[in-house]
Design an enzyme around this catalytic site. Structure first.
Site, short mmCIF file in Angstrom:
data_model
loop_
_atom_site.label_atom_id
_atom_site.label_comp_id
_atom_site.label_asym_id
_atom_site.label_seq_id
_atom_site.Cartn_x
_atom_site.Cartn_y
_atom_site.Cartn_z
N SER A 128 0.95 -1.14 -0.12
CA SER A 128 -0.03 -0.01 -0.03
C SER A 128 0.84 1.31 -0.07
CB SER A 128 -0.91 -0.11 1.24
OG SER A 128 -0.25 -0.11 2.44
N HIS A 149 -2.04 -3.98 -5.29
CA HIS A 149 -2.56 -3.96 -4.08
C HIS A 149 -4.05 -4.35 -3.84
CE1 HIS A 149 -3.82 -0.50 -1.10
NE2 HIS A 149 -3.58 -1.62 -0.32
N GLU A 161 -5.78 -2.81 -7.36
CA GLU A 161 -4.98 -1.71 -7.68
C GLU A 161 -3.59 -2.14 -8.07
OE1 GLU A 161 -4.42 2.97 -6.10
OE2 GLU A 161 -3.96 1.25 -4.67
N ASN A 199 -4.54 4.29 -0.95
CA ASN A 199 -4.11 4.52 0.31
C ASN A 199 -3.61 5.98 0.57
OD1 ASN A 199 -4.26 1.96 1.18
ND2 ASN A 199 -2.32 2.02 2.34
#
Length: 292
Positions: A128, A149, A161, A199
């Site tokens: 992240s 991610h 992601e 994030n």
């Protein structure tokens, strides 16, 4: 990149995320080599997978859903090889790394993976906050390093992601997207930047929510109720933090603070105190909320 079928997935790190990643691939018919440093961690991972599969079966029965053929616990577990020897990942056609968000831990793992894995193997960094370009820089295959991610819980989240590093090739990105499609997930490709998209936004939200509790504007339950009731979120920001793990949250926020040098990422003192006290959220039984 050679057109090589991916049949075996190496999963590095058998924590909450690594266990779920291994489970999802095994349920999708892949052979999995799950690696961690201790037998205790691997046994916890085995129990986590068994529990998750049992809950999935119960949920399917309650909803009247047909049980998929790979939902049998024994069958799924038979596809996962639990090992403490990183060299065993040499059998893998693709690797997903899930080590704690600490570069001092990740770096030597990648140096060793680069040595033991076949030259064509792609390394997916489940992170992240660690820059994908930095990971590529310590390997001899920077074009085959890509960010992936995954969100927690992995089995229930339909999207991942995907992060393109400076040297990541188009072929590597496509391999990642194709592999995600095989396990029923969609990838959204973004550029390599601290915190990426999810994030960079989420950690600010969590940190600010922690400040609200720290400053006695509201308690954790009130903060989460507002986000769920006013915005329709399934979980509030502090419940989400407890699920991810407050130690992981703190590492991510500190990473953003270091990367940008911007005071808006300064970690909330209450968050730091909870981590120091060993109150890391769901996995420890208490964080911003208390769990039985």
């Amino acid at each position: 990149m050679p057109d090589i079928a991916i049949r075996t997935i190496g999963v590095i790190g058998a924590g909450v995320m690594g266990s779920e990643v291994a489970q999802v691939f095994a349920q999708s018919g892949f052979e999995v080599v799950l690696v961690d440093v201790t037998d205790e961690a691997l046994e916890r991972a085995r129990k986590t997978v068994e529990r998750n599969l049992r809950f999935q079966r119960m949920l399917g029965s309650r909803r009247g859903l047909a049980e998929p053929p790979t939902a049998d616990r024994g069958e799924v577990l038979s596809r996962i090889r639990f090992t403490t020897d990183l060299a065993d990942v040499s059998a893998a056609d693709f690797v997903v790394e899930n080590i704690t968000e600490d570069w001092d831990l990740k770096r030597p793992a990648y140096e060793e993976l680069d040595r033991v894995c076949k030259p064509h193997v792609v390394f997916a960094v489940n992170t992240s906050c660690i820059p994908i370009t930095r990971v590529g820089g310590v390997t001899q295959r920077p074009d085959k390093i890509v960010g992936a991610h995954f969100m927690n819980p992995v089995s229930l989240k339909p999207m991942v992601e995907v992060i393109r590093g400076f040297h990541t090739s188009d072929e590597t990105v496509q391999t990642m997207l194709d592999l995600l499609a095989e396990i029923g997930k969609e990838g959204v490709v973004v550029a390599d930047s601290p915190g990426f998209v999810s994030n960079r936004v989420l950690m600010l939200t969590v940190n600010e929510a922690a400040y609200l509790v720290h400053e006695h504007v509201a308690d954790a339950t009130q903060v989460d109720r507002i986000f769920k009731g006013c915005f329709g979120h399934a979980m509030g920001p502090l419940e989400t933090a407890d699920l991810i793990g407050l130690d992981t949250i703190l590492l991510s926020i500190e990473g953003l603070y270091e990367a940008f040098g911007d005071s808006k990422y300064r970690p909330c003192p209450l968050l730091k105190q909870l981590v120091d006290a060993g109150l890391h959220g769901r996995k420890s039984g208490r964080g911003f909320h208390v769990y039985q």
